[in-house]
Design a protein around this motif. Structure first.
Motif, mmCIF file in Angstrom:
data_model
loop_
_atom_site.group_PDB
_atom_site.id
_atom_site.type_symbol
_atom_site.label_atom_id
_atom_site.label_comp_id
_atom_site.label_asym_id
_atom_site.label_seq_id
_atom_site.Cartn_x
_atom_site.Cartn_y
_atom_site.Cartn_z
ATOM 1 N N UNK A 90 0.825 -1.199 0.000
ATOM 2 C CA UNK A 90 0.000 0.000 0.000
ATOM 3 C C UNK A 90 0.859 1.247 0.000
ATOM 4 N N UNK A 91 0.319 2.299 -0.594
ATOM 5 C CA UNK A 91 0.920 3.624 -0.482
ATOM 6 C C UNK A 91 0.008 4.489 0.387
ATOM 7 N N UNK A 92 0.635 5.198 1.307
ATOM 8 C CA UNK A 92 -0.073 6.101 2.196
ATOM 9 C C UNK A 92 0.582 7.477 2.106
ATOM 10 N N UNK A 93 -0.108 8.485 2.615
ATOM 11 C CA UNK A 93 0.507 9.811 2.678
ATOM 12 C C UNK A 93 0.029 10.531 3.931
ATOM 13 N N UNK A 94 0.864 11.447 4.383
ATOM 14 C CA UNK A 94 0.536 12.219 5.568
ATOM 15 C C UNK A 94 0.969 13.661 5.353
ATOM 16 N N UNK A 95 -0.013 14.537 5.364
ATOM 17 C CA UNK A 95 0.240 15.966 5.249
ATOM 18 C C UNK A 95 0.392 16.552 6.651
ATOM 19 N N UNK A 96 1.061 17.688 6.768
ATOM 20 C CA UNK A 96 1.243 18.292 8.090
ATOM 21 C C UNK A 96 -0.087 18.534 8.795
ATOM 22 N N UNK A 97 -0.158 18.095 10.036
ATOM 23 C CA UNK A 97 -1.356 18.298 10.830
ATOM 24 C C UNK A 97 -2.508 17.370 10.517
ATOM 25 N N UNK A 98 -2.279 16.419 9.619
ATOM 26 C CA UNK A 98 -3.358 15.494 9.243
ATOM 27 C C UNK A 98 -2.965 14.059 9.548
ATOM 28 N N UNK A 99 -3.954 13.208 9.595
ATOM 29 C CA UNK A 99 -3.702 11.789 9.811
ATOM 30 C C UNK A 99 -3.179 11.144 8.523
ATOM 31 N N UNK A 100 -2.474 10.044 8.703
ATOM 32 C CA UNK A 100 -1.990 9.283 7.548
ATOM 33 C C UNK A 100 -3.194 8.657 6.850
ATOM 34 N N UNK A 101 -3.220 8.782 5.534
ATOM 35 C CA UNK A 101 -4.349 8.264 4.770
ATOM 36 C C UNK A 101 -3.865 7.337 3.665
ATOM 37 N N UNK A 102 -4.692 6.352 3.341
ATOM 38 C CA UNK A 102 -4.369 5.432 2.272
ATOM 39 C C UNK A 102 -4.575 6.069 0.918
ATOM 40 N N UNK A 103 -3.658 5.795 -0.004
ATOM 41 C CA UNK A 103 -3.708 6.342 -1.350
ATOM 42 C C UNK A 103 -4.034 5.256 -2.371
ATOM 43 N N UNK A 104 -3.303 4.148 -2.299
ATOM 44 C CA UNK A 104 -3.491 3.093 -3.282
ATOM 45 C C UNK A 104 -2.884 1.807 -2.738
ATOM 46 N N UNK A 105 -3.368 0.678 -3.253
ATOM 47 C CA UNK A 105 -2.802 -0.595 -2.858
ATOM 48 C C UNK A 105 -2.832 -1.555 -4.033
ATOM 49 N N UNK B 42 -2.893 19.883 -3.087
ATOM 50 C CA UNK B 42 -3.401 19.060 -1.981
ATOM 51 C C UNK B 42 -2.792 17.660 -1.953
ATOM 52 N N UNK B 43 -1.997 17.312 -2.955
ATOM 53 C CA UNK B 43 -1.258 16.046 -2.925
ATOM 54 C C UNK B 43 0.034 16.168 -2.134
ATOM 55 N N UNK B 44 0.370 17.368 -1.703
ATOM 56 C CA UNK B 44 1.585 17.582 -0.927
ATOM 57 C C UNK B 44 1.520 16.810 0.386
ATOM 58 N N UNK B 45 2.535 15.979 0.620
ATOM 59 C CA UNK B 45 2.568 15.127 1.810
ATOM 60 C C UNK B 45 3.854 14.313 1.800
ATOM 61 N N UNK C 100 8.093 1.943 5.208
ATOM 62 C CA UNK C 100 9.291 2.671 4.843
ATOM 63 C C UNK C 100 9.382 3.968 5.622
ATOM 64 N N UNK C 101 10.421 4.729 5.342
ATOM 65 C CA UNK C 101 10.669 5.960 6.088
ATOM 66 C C UNK C 101 9.992 7.175 5.475
ATOM 67 N N UNK C 102 9.498 7.025 4.253
ATOM 68 C CA UNK C 102 8.761 8.109 3.610
ATOM 69 C C UNK C 102 9.598 8.942 2.675
ATOM 70 N N UNK C 103 8.933 9.563 1.708
ATOM 71 C CA UNK C 103 9.568 10.492 0.788
ATOM 72 C C UNK C 103 8.639 11.695 0.608
ATOM 73 N N UNK C 104 9.219 12.886 0.628
ATOM 74 C CA UNK C 104 8.424 14.113 0.585
ATOM 75 C C UNK C 104 8.023 14.433 -0.856
ATOM 76 N N UNK C 105 6.754 14.740 -1.029
ATOM 77 C CA UNK C 105 6.239 15.243 -2.305
ATOM 78 C C UNK C 105 5.631 16.613 -2.049
ATOM 79 N N UNK C 106 6.119 17.605 -2.768
ATOM 80 C CA UNK C 106 5.610 18.965 -2.629
ATOM 81 C C UNK C 106 5.136 19.454 -3.987
#
Length: 128
Positions: A35-50, A89-92, A119-125
């Motif tokens: 699965x791919x998840x994302x987390x924006x500042x101040x928001x909960x981690x959300x599922x994107x795709x699996x 809004x995809x920034x996370x 994983x440790x995550x990668x930033x998308x801005x």
């Protein structure tokens, strides 16, 4: 022990594209749903795709449907997330995660508790 490393993040303008990679080491990914998840500042981690362990089934959050594509290359032990038509809004921080024990075309629901390794995550801005 399975280890996941994301890469491919960065700064992109609205409407642009990025391809994220999730590379595995330690064990083969072929028995794991991813699965791919994302987390924006101040928001909960959300599922994107699996994607199922076989690659035969995929699922997407409504917010990315039609813009993102998940795929996997088990020979390279890597899963990809192609992101097109990016919006601010995809920034996370984007994370990949693996779930053990779901064979074939079984889709694992996009909840954080359903996945065992992260994983440790990668930033998308996305910004002009």
């Amino acid at each position: 022990q399975l280890q996941l490393v994301e890469s491919g993040g960065g700064l992109v303008q609205p409407g642009g594209s990025l391809r994220l990679s999730c590379a595995a080491s330690g064990v083969t990914l072929e028995h794991y749903a991813i699965g791919w998840f994302r987390q924006a500042p101040g928001k909960e981690r959300e599922g994107v795709s699996c994607i199922s362990s076989s690659g035969g089934s995929t699922n997407y959050a409504d917010s990315v449907k039609g813009r993102f594509t998940i795929s996997r290359d088990n020979a390279k032990n890597t899963v990809y997330l192609q992101m097109n038509s990016l919006k601010p809004e995809d920034t996370a921080v984007y994370y990949c995660a693996a779930a053990w024990g779901w064979p074939g075309d079984t889709i694992v629901v996009l909840t954080t508790t359903s996945y065992d390794y992260w994983g440790q995550g990668t930033q998308v801005t996305v910004s002009s």
